[in-house]
Motif scaffolding. Structure first.
Motif, PDB file in Angstrom:
ATOM      1  N   GLU A  83       0.826  -1.206   0.000  1.00  0.00           N
ATOM      2  CA  GLU A  83       0.000   0.000   0.000  1.00  0.00           C
ATOM      3  C   GLU A  83       0.860   1.255   0.000  1.00  0.00           C
ATOM      4  O   GLU A  83       0.544   2.230  -0.694  1.00  0.00           O
ATOM      5  N   VAL A  84       1.950   1.241   0.753  1.00  0.00           N
ATOM      6  CA  VAL A  84       2.876   2.377   0.747  1.00  0.00           C
ATOM      7  C   VAL A  84       3.484   2.545  -0.643  1.00  0.00           C
ATOM      8  O   VAL A  84       3.578   3.661  -1.168  1.00  0.00           O
ATOM      9  N   TYR A  85       3.865   1.435  -1.252  1.00  0.00           N
ATOM     10  CA  TYR A  85       4.430   1.485  -2.606  1.00  0.00           C
ATOM     11  C   TYR A  85       3.441   2.067  -3.595  1.00  0.00           C
ATOM     12  O   TYR A  85       3.798   2.936  -4.415  1.00  0.00           O
ATOM     13  N   ARG A 143       0.868   4.031  -3.025  1.00  0.00           N
ATOM     14  CA  ARG A 143       0.626   5.452  -2.754  1.00  0.00           C
ATOM     15  C   ARG A 143       1.773   6.312  -3.267  1.00  0.00           C
ATOM     16  O   ARG A 143       1.559   7.385  -3.835  1.00  0.00           O
ATOM     17  N   ARG A 144       2.985   5.855  -3.068  1.00  0.00           N
ATOM     18  CA  ARG A 144       4.142   6.618  -3.552  1.00  0.00           C
ATOM     19  C   ARG A 144       4.176   6.656  -5.076  1.00  0.00           C
ATOM     20  O   ARG A 144       4.518   7.680  -5.676  1.00  0.00           O
TER      21      ARG A 144
END
Length: 232
Positions: free
Chosen positions: A216-218, A220-221
């Motif tokens: 999810e962080v990937y 979003r970035r």
């Protein structure tokens, strides 16, 4: 000049992406070769089996086999060269991943999760993972049918993160056992099974939570970079 300056940063990012996909593929194949054959060969299970439930072992074997298919096929869905040069192969691999891996793997996995002997935390974690695994695959399939390829890629990445939890579970298990060994006598009274139980539960939760959080962080970035590039 500006176009020339803008090009180089993309190359290291693309190279890192290829290395990441290759690493996932190698680790997935390694875990399949290590974990799946003992079940298919009828050897003793590496996890606790409920002897009073006749379906437990057969469902576990089916789950291991289907999970092995997903691990073997899944990483190759992200090889750009296959998608671009061999789209038919990409589609066939996608069907194998869904119908031969995730669908039977998730359905049998729910049963295996409910029957786990590792305790309530493991039960909830396994069932959640299998439901999420199936859900992401269905969303990825619906997206590609709608020709929404950006959404298809996002849901496939989430699906693969769930699939790769099987790899990270074993990595974390070894790590959590190792860090607790100094506590074996003082905390666990020399009972390695108790130490293993704690490590196993922590590895299950860690492999699921950290994998899904990472992806999810990937995503979003990646979305933020696209927005920034569009604004520029």
């Amino acid at each position: 000049m500006s176009a020339t300056l803008a090009t180089p940063p993309k190359r290291p990012a693309a190279r890192r992406g290829r290395v990441a996909v290759l690493t996932v593929a190698i680790a997935s194949v390694a875990i399949v070769l290590y974990a799946v054959p003992p079940y298919l060969a009828g050897m003793e299970s590496r996890v606790g089996i409920r002897e009073d439930v006749a379906i437990h072992l057969p469902f576990l074997i089916a789950h291991a086999a289907a999970g092995g298919v997903a691990l073997l096929v899944g990483p190759f869905q992200f090889f750009g060269s296959i998608r671009r040069r061999h789209p038919k192969v990409h589609r066939v691999l996608g069907r194998v991943y869904l119908l031969g891996g995730i669908l039977p793997g998730a359905l049998t996995g729910i049963v295996v999760g409910v029957l786990t002997t590792a305790g309530p935390i493991a039960l909830v974690s396994f069932v959640f993972l299998d439901v999420f695994w199936l859900y992401t695959a269905v969303r990825a399939y619906r997206a590609v049918r709608a020709r929404d390829f950006a959404a298809h890629e996002r849901w496939m990445l989430r699906s693969m993160a769930a699939t790769f939890a099987a790899v990270m579970l074993r990595v974390y298990l070894g790590l959590f056992i190792a860090v607790q060994i100094p506590l074996l006598d003082g905390v666990y009274g020399g009972d390695f099974e108790a130490l293993f139980s704690v490590a196993y539960t922590a590895a299950i939760v860690g492999s699921i939570v950290l994998n899904l959080l990472f992806i999810e962080v990937y995503l979003r970035r990646k979305a933020s970079r696209r927005i920034s590039a569009g604004a520029a």
